[in-house]
Design an enzyme around this catalytic site. Structure first.
Site, short mmCIF file in Angstrom:
data_model
loop_
_atom_site.label_atom_id
_atom_site.label_comp_id
_atom_site.label_asym_id
_atom_site.label_seq_id
_atom_site.Cartn_x
_atom_site.Cartn_y
_atom_site.Cartn_z
N SER A 10 23.85 72.54 -31.42
CA SER A 10 24.68 71.93 -32.46
C SER A 10 25.91 72.81 -32.72
O SER A 10 26.70 73.04 -31.81
CB SER A 10 23.85 71.68 -33.72
OG SER A 10 24.32 70.52 -34.38
N LYS A 22 19.94 62.73 -33.61
CA LYS A 22 20.23 63.76 -34.63
C LYS A 22 19.23 63.61 -35.76
O LYS A 22 19.45 62.88 -36.73
CB LYS A 22 21.66 63.62 -35.14
CG LYS A 22 22.16 64.86 -35.88
CD LYS A 22 22.21 66.06 -34.95
CE LYS A 22 22.68 67.32 -35.65
NZ LYS A 22 22.64 68.50 -34.76
#
Length: 592
Positions: free
Chosen positions: A387, A191
């Protein structure tokens, strides 16, 4: 008293004159509307469809931030209406071929370009020709134009064919210099959206994933061109690595184009193909005019409907606007679909890099309620469905992606700036406080977080990640640990996502609609598109009444005057305005 009556009657006169002027303007506007409605463009026999793609191509017609009102503006056709219009032309005997003059292709990515390219190949399969000419081909423009039967490049032109690259700006040193420290919390080793604020370069994990998906997208890009131009993929890579396409003559020698010549040479070839003399005019018709003359069909007149909901742009809290996905606005759409008995199935077209975790959760909840009615939900992924974009997709009965779609990025991050050094040492501003508890001052940018606040922030981020994992596990019929193995914020292409179970099939929006129809047992149906897009006339009324937000006006100006830099501004502004945990891609890849 005389003065009072003087000003009173002057004000009345001003009001009357102003009302008359506004009425006349209104009459002229509506007369213009009526006149334009009556004037349907003519399509002559032996016509050629002219494609230039000068405007940004949204997923859904007019679903983008307004650039201001212009009475001469035409609607901005969305990707799928463009494809439907090209499909109409393919079976229209009056249209003999297509002439493309595409310098830059302003889609949001390679998946959209591939869908457009496929429509052009389908047009050719009807026995019709495509010719292309340009002074300068960007990679996106060349990719789409490479389907053409003949490609012309200006003798002093260039093809920007050099391969793909991801360039990520890093702000940490700049922030250090001004005295701002970003306090960062994230879940998932891949991430990387926070890396620009905590590093000065890419982490090994991020560099690995970026290389992986760039190579996957590049391979798809080269394979399509290879098939159309009969050039091997290794040879195309060599051409790109040596930037041979920058020389028009070498571009001809290496079969990237058919001729380094002027526009009139391309026009001569078109005349020959459609049987015209040397000086006879070619009947060109623009994409917008042909769309007006022969609008795409939304299906049969059956009372049964399939809802197609276009969710494109960043996921934001609140209503959002055109070109963004606000939970307040979209939940109204999902609620209306849930209550409409005529709608038998839903296709959710997602083209989003993510955004607000809370907004995504609210939409996931409303979609769950819709799913409980028994109406099938099929997701069609565009350039991005990553996401938070994947969060709202994962509960679907079936997920369809393009090979070059970027998806996954199942992870969460939070950031809080600490401007204490800037305020204390640079500006001479000091803060002091009295608290009644450990958290009573709130999450403030004026102090370092305490150890207790830091632990709370990290735990909240990790808790959100666990929620994300479990939502995906439930929707994809996997275990939490199985999802975690392929999550951790990692980005996957559609092809890779199919292998690991994040998507079910590869295909386009039409395939997703077919799947939805089959799931609901429909043979005859009509398409109902959402969300509602304000007309340019309503936008005008908002501007005149002062209801249009000043920020929107500024962004419209910036987008018009500085289109190359607007995406960077938009990304930074989105991060600045974000509230709470975020689920978003760490980058965008312009593909022109």
């Amino acid at each position: 008293m005389k003065q009072f009556f003087k000003f009173f009657f002057a004000s009345c006169l001003g009001f009357i004159v102003g009302s008359i002027v506004l009425s006349l303007i209104g009459v002229m506007i509506f007369a213009g509307i009526a006149s334009s409605a009556e004037q349907k463009p003519s399509v002559y026999s032996n016509s050629v469809l002219h494609l230039s793609f000068d405007d940004i191509i949204p997923e859904y017609t007019n679903n983008l931030e307004s650039a201001g009102f212009d009475i001469y503006d035409e609607k901005t056709l969305g990707l799928h209406e463009i494809i439907a219009t090209i499909n109409n032309a393919a079976t229209d005997n009056r249209i003999k071929g297509i002439f493309m003059e595409v310098d830059a292709l302003m889609t949001s990515g390679t998946a959209s370009a591939a869908e457009l390219r496929q429509a052009l190949e389908d047009f050719q399969s009807e026995g019709k020709f495509i010719l292309s000419y340009s002074k300068y081909y960007t990679q996106g423009a060349y990719y789409v134009s490479s389907v053409a039967d003949e490609i012309y490049l200006n003798p002093m032109g260039i093809i920007d064919f050099r391969g793909f690259a991801a360039q990520i700006p890093f702000y940490k040193n700049m922030l250090d210099k001004v005295g701002v420290k970003m306090q960062v919390f994230y879940a998932g080793q891949y991430k990387s959206a926070t890396e620009p604020f905590r590093r000065t370069d890419m982490s090994p994990q991020n560099r690995f994933q970026v290389r992986q998906y760039l190579n996957g997208m590049y391979d798809n890009f080269l394979e399509d061109i290879s098939e159309s131009r009969d050039i091997s993929v290794p040879e195309l890579k060599r051409i790109a690595n040596e930037f041979i396409s920058s020389n028009p003559q070498l571009a001809v020698e290496h079969k990237l184009v058919d001729a380094a010549d002027y526009r009139d040479a391309a026009l001569s070839s078109i005349r020959e193909r459609i049987g015209l003399g040397k000086d006879e005019n070619i009947h060109f018709i623009s994409l917008n005019n042909y769309n007006k003359a022969k609008p795409p069909s939304l299906g049969s007149y059956s009372s049964d409907r399939i809802a197609v909901v276009y969710a494109e742009g960043g996921i934001v809290d609140g209503a959002g606007g055109n070109g963004s996905i606000g939970d307040k606005r979209y939940n109204k759409v999902f609620n209306a679909i849930r209550k409409d008995d005529r709608i038998k199935a839903v296709v959710l077209r997602v083209n989003s890099p993510g955004g607000s975790a809370l907004s995504a959760e609210n939409m996931h909840h409303e979609l769950s309620r819709l799913k409980e009615t028994g109406k099938p939900i099929v997701v069609s992924m565009g350039d991005y469905a990553a996401s938070a974009g994947y969060y709202i997709s994962c509960l679907a009965d079936s997920i369809v992606a393009r090979p070059s779609t970027l998806t996954g990025s199942i992870g969460v991050f939070s950031m809080l700036p600490n401007a204490q050094t800037l305020l204390n040492e640079k500006l001479g501003v000091n803060f002091d406080t009295v608290r009644t508890g450990d958290f009573s001052a709130g999450l403030t940018p004026f102090y370092d977080l305490t150890d207790k606040e830091t632990r709370w922030f990290q735990k909240r981020t990790e808790d959100m990640y666990e929620i994300f994992l479990n939502k995906v596990a439930e929707g994809r019929h996997m275990t939490r640990d199985e999802v975690h193995q392929i999550a951790q914020g990692r980005v996957w292409t559609g092809e890779e996502a199919l292998k690991i179970g994040l998507v079910d099939q590869l295909g386009d929006l039409d395939k997703a609609i077919d799947i939805a129809a089959n799931m609901s047992g429909l043979e005859e149906y009509r398409i109902k598109e959402y969300p509602f897009i304000k007309s340019t006339w309503l936008e005008l009324l908002e501007e005149l009444s002062g209801e249009k937000d000043t920020d929107i006006k500024f962004e419209s100006l910036l987008k018009t005057q500085f289109p190359d830099y607007y995406p960077y501004y938009k990304e930074l502004k989105s991060l600045q305005e974000s509230e709470g945990p975020q689920m978003r891609l760490p980058f965008f890849i312009p593909f022109e």
